[in-house]
Design a protein around this motif. Structure first.
Motif, short mmCIF file in Angstrom:
data_model
loop_
_atom_site.label_atom_id
_atom_site.label_comp_id
_atom_site.label_asym_id
_atom_site.label_seq_id
_atom_site.Cartn_x
_atom_site.Cartn_y
_atom_site.Cartn_z
N ALA A 167 0.72 -1.23 0.10
CA ALA A 167 -0.04 -0.07 -0.10
C ALA A 167 0.96 1.17 0.02
O ALA A 167 2.24 1.19 0.49
CB ALA A 167 -0.88 -0.06 1.15
N TRP A 168 0.13 2.31 -0.28
CA TRP A 168 0.93 3.77 -0.42
C TRP A 168 0.42 4.34 0.92
O TRP A 168 -0.76 4.59 1.16
CB TRP A 168 0.59 4.51 -1.41
CG TRP A 168 1.30 5.72 -1.29
CD1 TRP A 168 2.40 6.32 -1.85
CD2 TRP A 168 0.49 7.09 -1.09
NE1 TRP A 168 2.65 7.55 -1.66
CE2 TRP A 168 1.66 8.14 -1.11
CE3 TRP A 168 -0.63 7.51 -0.69
CZ2 TRP A 168 1.40 9.44 -0.77
CZ3 TRP A 168 -0.78 8.65 0.00
CH2 TRP A 168 0.04 9.64 -0.32
N LEU A 169 1.54 5.07 1.60
CA LEU A 169 1.07 5.79 2.76
C LEU A 169 1.74 7.29 2.67
O LEU A 169 2.86 7.59 2.12
CB LEU A 169 1.69 5.09 4.02
CG LEU A 169 1.45 3.82 4.61
CD1 LEU A 169 2.04 3.29 5.73
CD2 LEU A 169 -0.36 3.85 4.74
N PRO A 170 0.98 8.25 2.97
CA PRO A 170 1.48 9.50 3.03
C PRO A 170 2.50 9.98 4.00
O PRO A 170 2.45 10.90 4.70
CB PRO A 170 0.03 10.40 3.01
CG PRO A 170 -0.74 9.70 4.03
CD PRO A 170 -0.51 8.18 3.64
N VAL A 171 3.74 9.23 4.35
CA VAL A 171 4.33 9.18 5.25
C VAL A 171 5.83 9.21 4.56
O VAL A 171 5.96 8.17 3.90
CB VAL A 171 4.42 8.56 6.41
CG1 VAL A 171 5.18 8.45 7.49
CG2 VAL A 171 3.07 8.36 7.12
N SER A 172 6.87 10.00 4.96
CA SER A 172 8.08 9.92 4.39
C SER A 172 8.62 8.45 4.99
O SER A 172 8.35 7.94 5.86
CB SER A 172 8.97 10.99 4.94
OG SER A 172 9.28 10.98 6.14
N PRO A 173 9.62 8.00 3.94
CA PRO A 173 10.11 6.66 4.26
C PRO A 173 11.08 6.59 5.77
O PRO A 173 11.07 5.83 6.45
CB PRO A 173 11.18 6.42 3.25
CG PRO A 173 10.67 7.00 1.99
CD PRO A 173 10.06 8.25 2.65
N THR A 174 11.93 7.77 5.94
CA THR A 174 12.64 8.13 7.06
C THR A 174 11.63 7.86 8.37
O THR A 174 12.03 7.49 9.28
CB THR A 174 13.40 9.23 7.10
OG1 THR A 174 14.24 9.40 5.94
CG2 THR A 174 14.19 9.49 8.41
N ALA A 175 10.61 8.75 8.25
CA ALA A 175 9.57 8.83 9.55
C ALA A 175 8.89 7.60 9.80
O ALA A 175 8.86 7.22 10.98
CB ALA A 175 8.62 9.99 9.08
N LEU A 176 8.54 6.79 8.75
CA LEU A 176 8.19 5.43 8.92
C LEU A 176 8.99 4.66 9.48
O LEU A 176 8.66 3.59 10.44
CB LEU A 176 7.40 4.84 7.43
CG LEU A 176 6.89 3.65 7.55
CD1 LEU A 176 5.63 3.68 8.32
CD2 LEU A 176 6.47 3.18 6.32
N LEU A 177 10.19 4.36 8.88
CA LEU A 177 11.26 3.61 9.48
C LEU A 177 11.69 3.99 11.20
O LEU A 177 11.77 3.04 11.92
CB LEU A 177 12.67 3.55 8.86
CG LEU A 177 13.81 2.68 9.24
CD1 LEU A 177 13.28 1.30 9.09
CD2 LEU A 177 15.08 2.97 8.44
N ASP A 178 11.69 5.33 11.37
CA ASP A 178 11.99 5.65 12.77
C ASP A 178 10.67 5.09 13.76
O ASP A 178 10.84 4.62 14.91
CB ASP A 178 11.87 7.24 12.93
CG ASP A 178 13.37 7.89 12.47
OD1 ASP A 178 14.18 6.91 12.04
OD2 ASP A 178 13.34 8.90 11.96
N PHE A 179 9.36 5.15 13.20
CA PHE A 179 8.59 4.84 14.00
C PHE A 179 8.39 3.26 14.29
O PHE A 179 8.39 2.83 15.21
CB PHE A 179 7.08 4.98 13.22
CG PHE A 179 5.84 4.33 13.83
CD1 PHE A 179 5.26 4.38 14.94
CD2 PHE A 179 5.44 3.10 12.90
CE1 PHE A 179 4.32 3.88 15.54
CE2 PHE A 179 4.24 2.41 13.41
CZ PHE A 179 3.64 2.73 14.57
#
Length: 761
Positions: A584-596
Motif C-alpha cells: 500500500a501507499w502511505l502519505p508518510v516519508s520513508p525516514t519517518a516510517l522507519l523511525d516509527f
C-alpha cells in the motif's frame, strides 16, 4: 536511422547545450515560466516588450558553450506617429572557454548566486556583474527547458500506458463473464446460486475422501518425507529449475546449444560493450546532463545514438520502438571492500547473490565462454541468468540473460560489463516474445582506494517490455530508477559491504555492540539476522515461482497468498509454510516510517505478535556506519518473562532506495548460545517483515526551485507474514490458515496506518 525513437524513462533527447534566448523573446515567446525563481532586477523586474504600449525589455543572449555570443547592448524600438526609428545595437561579446568553465563550476554548486558572488565572479573573469547575472539566468532557463522536456516524455509514456490499459479493460467488458469454477454466466444469478450450492456439496464430499487418503498415506510416506525424498510442491529457489516464459530453461535457450558462431559473436559483443561502458562511466556533457533538482545524471539519448548505435542495430529496432521502455542511470560511490574481493564476488554467482539479497531472487552461470589465463578472472567471459525484483509482488520481476565480461584495465582498476545478445536459431533475441528484458552495455568500473576501499561507478542501461498490469502507484518507482536503476544497485552493494566488514571488525565501539561480549557472538548474531532478511526478501517479490493468488477474504485489501514446503532446510521449520503479502501507499516519508517501526516504546502499537505487551532492547549490534542498520533482540518487560520466554530478533537494513525490517520470535533458551558465539545456522526462524520504498515522485526531475517542497514524499509499504501451516510436508493449505495469515498482514498494516494518523488515506 528512423525518425522515431523508443519511449524513454530516465533519459531524454536533450537540445544542444547552447541556448540563445534573444531570438525566442523577439518572437514574443514568454520571458519566464512559473516555477523559475525570480530575482530582484533579474527575470521579473522588466516585462517583455509590448508593441502597443511601447514597453521594453533587456534580454541577454549569452550562451553556455565556448565561443557563444552574449550581448549587453539593447535594441529599442520607438513609435512616433507611425514612423519607426531603430537605435543602433551594440556589438556582442563572446565568453572564453575559461570563463564558461569557471561559471559552470559555480553553477553546479549554486545555481542562484547572490550579489556578492556575482561581484566576485565579475572581478575574477573580467566581466560586468550584469553579464554574469544574465549568464546564470540563461543557464537556469536552459536546464528548466531540458527538465520540462524530460517531464513531458515521462507523462507521454504514462499516458500511453493508461490508453493501453483502458483499451484492454474495454475489450474485457465486452466479453461475457463466466464463473471460473462452474462456467455459469455471471448475469444469471439464480442459476449461479444453484450451481454454486451444488459445487459446494461436491467439494465437501471430495475433501472428506481426500482427507482420509492423505491420513492413510502420511503413515507410509512420513519417513521418506523426513529423508527429503519428497520434492516440494512449488519450485524451489534454485537456478536449475528456472523457466523462461515459453517453459524452456535458460540453459536450453542459451547454454548447451551455443555454436562456435554464437561464441564468436559474444566475444565481439562484450568487446564493444566494454568500450561503451568505459565511455558511459567517464563522460560528462553532452552524453550525460546533471539534473540541478535531483543532482543525478540523465542520459542524452540522441548523443548516445550518435556515439554507439550501429546501422545493423537500428535495423533490428525499427519495429520495437513502440513496445520497449528504456532506462538508463549512472551512480558512483565508495564501498568498504577491496577491488579483488569485489571482482571475485561478481564472477562467483553465489557470492553475487549474497551481495544483493533484496534484488536478486535467482541467478546461475549457464556457460563459460572464455576462461582467464590466471586466477584473478582477467578476461573471463561467462553466460549468466538472473531474476531481479523489487520488494513488492505488485511489480513483476525482470528475467535477464546476458554475457558477463571481467577485464583488468590497469593495475588497480577493473571493469565488469554485462550485455544481452542474440542467439542464432534459439529464439533468444530482442524480437522474441520469450525476452521481456534486455541489457545494453551495463556494469561497473572498480578502482582501488586507500584503506581497502574501492570506488565503484555503476552504469545501468536496459530496455523492458512493461506489463500494463502494474498499479499506477508503483509505476513512478520504476520510471525514476529506484526499482532497477544504478542508484539501487550501488546502495545495496554499499550496505552489504559494510555488513561484511563489521562482522569481522575488532574495533567496533562498545556502544554499537550492547549485550554481545565476543567477536564470535557478534558474527553469529549478524549471520542469523542476514538469514532472516534474505528469507523475507525471497518471499516478498513478484517472482512467478511464488504463484501468488489473491486472498478471498473481503475487506482485507489486495492481499496476496502463496505457500511452500520445507523438507530439508534446518534454518526454517519443517512442513508447509503459508505466506501473505500486502502492499500500500502511505502519505508518510520513508525516514519517518522507519523511525516509527524502530521505536521500541511504540512497538506494541503495530506488532500484532506482542498482543499489546511492551518490550525492551537486550541486545543491539551495529552492522554499518549508519547506526540505523543494526540487529536488535527485544525481551518482554514483565519480570517473569525476562529470563526466559520468547524474544523478538529484529534486523534493520536501510539505504537511500529501500528499508527492510525483518523480525522473528526466537526462544530465549535458543538465542542465548547464539549470543555467546555458537553457530546460528541450525536455529529455525520464520521471519515476518516490512519493506519500505520511496514512492519515486520526489526523484522525478521537476522545475527548478530555490528549495524543494516539504511533506510531498510518500512511502510504498509492503507487509509480509510467514506462518507454519502444518508440520507435514504433505499437508494442503487450509482455508483457516489462509484466513489467519491474511488477518495478520491486514491488521498489521491497519495498525500502522492508525498509529501514524493516516487510516483514512
Amino acid at each position: 536511422m528512423g525518425s522515431s525513437r523508443p519511449r524513454t524513462k530516465d533519459f531524454f533527447a536533450a537540445p544542444t547545450l547552447s541556448l540563445s534566448l534573444a531570438g525566442a523573446f523577439g518572437r514574443n515567446a514568454p520571458a519566464a515560466t512559473s516555477g523559475d525563481e525570480v530575482e530582484k532586477g533579474d527575470e521579473g523586474d522588466r516585462g517583455i516588450r509590448d508593441e502597443h504600449l511601447g514597453k521594453e525589455v533587456e534580454i541577454s543572449s549569452e550562451n553556455t558553450g565556448p565561443g557563444s555570443q552574449s550581448g549587453d547592448g539593447e535594441e529599442e524600438d520607438r513609435y512616433d506617429g507611425g514612423s519607426r526609428k531603430k537605435r543602433s545595437r551594440k556589438s556582442y561579446h563572446r565568453h572564453t572557454a575559461e570563463q564558461v568553465r569557471v561559471m559552470e563550476g559555480v553553477f553546479k554548486e549554486s545555481p542562484h548566486p547572490d550579489e556578492k558572488q556575482r561581484q566576485q565572479l565579475s572581478k575574477q573573469l573580467g566581466l560586468s556583474p550584469r553579464q554574469v547575472k544574465f549568464w546564470f539566468q540563461n543557464r537556469r532557463t536552459q536546464i528548466k527547458a531540458i527538465q520540462e522536456r524530460h517531464e513531458n516524455s515521462l507523462l507521454k509514456s504514462e499516458l500511453e500506458n493508461l490508453h493501453k490499459e483502458n483499451r484492454a479493460m474495454r475489450e474485457q467488458t465486452k466479453r461475457p463473464l463466466h464463473c471460473a469454477n462452474c462456467g455459469v454466466a455471471a448475469g444469471s444469478s439464480g442459476d449461479f446460486d444453484a450451481a454454486a450450492s451444488n459445487k459446494e456439496q461436491q467439494l465437501h464430499l471430495e475433501n472428506a475422501r481426500l482427507r482420509a487418503e492423505v491420513e492413510k498415506l502420511q503413515g507410509k510416506l512420513g519417513k521418506a518425507a523426513a529423508n527429503g525424498a519428497i520434492s516440494p510442491a512449488s519450485p524451489p529457489f534454485c537456478a536449475g529449475t528456472i523457466q523462461t516464459k515459453d517453459n524452456r530453461s535458460p540453459l536450453e535457450v542459451y547454454g548447451g546449444g551455443l555454436t562456435g558462431r554464437d561464441k564468436k559473436s559474444i566475444l565481439e559483443l562484450v568487446g564493444r560493450a566494454l568500450e561503451e561502458l568505459k565511455t558511459m562511466s567517464s563522460s560528462g556533457e553532452p552524453l550525460w546532463v546533471r539534473s540541478v533538482e535531483t543532482g543525478r545524471d540523465i542520459l542524452n539519448y540522441d548523443e548516445y545514438v550518435r556515439l554507439f548505435r550501429r546501422d545493423d542495430d537500428d535495423a533490428g529496432d525499427q519495429d520495437l520502438r513502440g513496445a520497449w521502455s528504456v532506462e538508463a542511470s549512472r551512480e558512483g560511490g565508495v564501498v568498504y571492500l577491496d577491488t579483488m574481493q569485489l571482482v571475485h564476488a561478481f564472477m562467483d554467482v553465489n557470492q553475487w547473490k549474497e551481495l544483493f539479497p533484496s534484488m536478486i531472487t535467482k541467478a546461475s552461470t549457464l556457460d563459460v565462454i572464455r576462461s582467464g589465463e590466471s586466477d584473478d578472472h582477467d578476461g573471463v567471459v561467462q553466460l549468466m541468468f538472473a531474476e531481479v525484483q523489487t520488494l513488492t509482488p505488485m511489480v513483476p520481476t525482470r528475467e535477464l540473460c546476458f554475457a558477463r565480461y571481467c577485464k583488468k584495465l590497469a593495475p588497480e582498476k577493473w571493469a565488469i560489463v554485462d550485455a544481452s545478445f542474440d542467439k542464432a536459431g534459439g529464439g533468444a533475441d530482442a524480437s522474441s516474445p520469450v525476452i521481456t528484458s534486455w541489457k545494453n552495455a551495463s556494469g561497473c568500473i572498480i578502482e582501488e582506494q586507500t584503506n581497502g576501499h574501492s570506488r565503484v561507478t555503476w552504469v545501468e542501461h536496459a530496455k523492458h517490455r512493461e506489463p500494463a498490469a502494474v498499479p499506477s502507484a508503483f509505476r513512478a518507482v520504476t520510471a525514476s530508477g529506484l526499482a532497477f536503476g544504478a542508484r539501487r544497485w550501488l546502495a545495496t552493494l554499499r550496505l552489504q559491504c559494510e555488513r561484511m566488514v563489521f562482522s569481522v571488525a575488532t574495533n567496533v565501539p562498545t556502544r554499537d555492540s550492547n549485550g554481545v561480549s565476543t567477536l564470535a557472538g557478534r558474527r553469529s548474531v549478524l549471520k542469523l539476522a542476514h538469514r532472516m532478511t534474505s528469507s523475507i526478501c525471497r518471499v516478498i517479490g513478484g517472482s512467478r515461482d511464488l504463484a501468488w493468488s489473491r486472498a478471498p477474504r473481503a475487506g482485507a485489501g489486495d492481499v496476496r497468498l502463496t505457500s511452500r514446503r520445507n523438507a530439508d532446510d534446518p534454518g526454517e521449520p519443517q512442513g508447509l509454510i503459508a505466506c501473505a503479502v500486502l502492499s500500500a501507499w502511505l502519505p508518510v516519508s520513508p525516514t519517518a516510517l522507519l523511525d516509527f517501526l524502530k521505536d521500541e516504546s511504540r512497538r506494541p502499537e503495530w506488532d500484532v505478535t506482542l498482543h499489546g505487551r511492551s518490550v525492551r532492547s537486550r541486545v543491539s549490534v551495529a552492522k554499518g556506519k549508519d547506526r540505523g542498520n543494526c540487529v536488535t533482540a527485544y525481551a518482554p518487560t514483565s519480570a517473569e518473562e525476562q529470563s526466559g520466554g520468547v524474544w523478538i530478533v529484529q534486523d534493520v537494513c536501510t539505504n537511500s532506495c529501500e528499508s527492510i525490517v525483518a523480525y522473528a520470535p526466537v526462544d530465549a533458551a535458543v538465542l542465548q548460545p547464539v549470543i555467546s558465539g555458537h553457530d546460528s545456522s541450525g536455529v529455525p526462524v520464520l521471519p515476518c517483515g516490512v519493506a519500505i520504498m520511496p514512492d519515486g515522485l520526489e526523484s522525478r526531475p521537476a522545475v527548478i526551485m530555490s528549495r524543494k517542497e516539504d511533506g510531498a514524499a510518500g512511502s510504498l509499504v509492503t507487509v509480509a507474514f510467514q506462518v507454519l501451516a502444518s508440520s507435514s510436508t504433505m499437508a494442503a493449505l487450509s482455508p483457516e490458515t489462509a484466513e489467519t495469515v491474511t488477518s495478520l498482514v491486514s491488521c498489521t498494516l491497519r495498525d500502522i496506518r492508525k498509529a501514524l494518523g493516516c487510516q483514512d488515506r
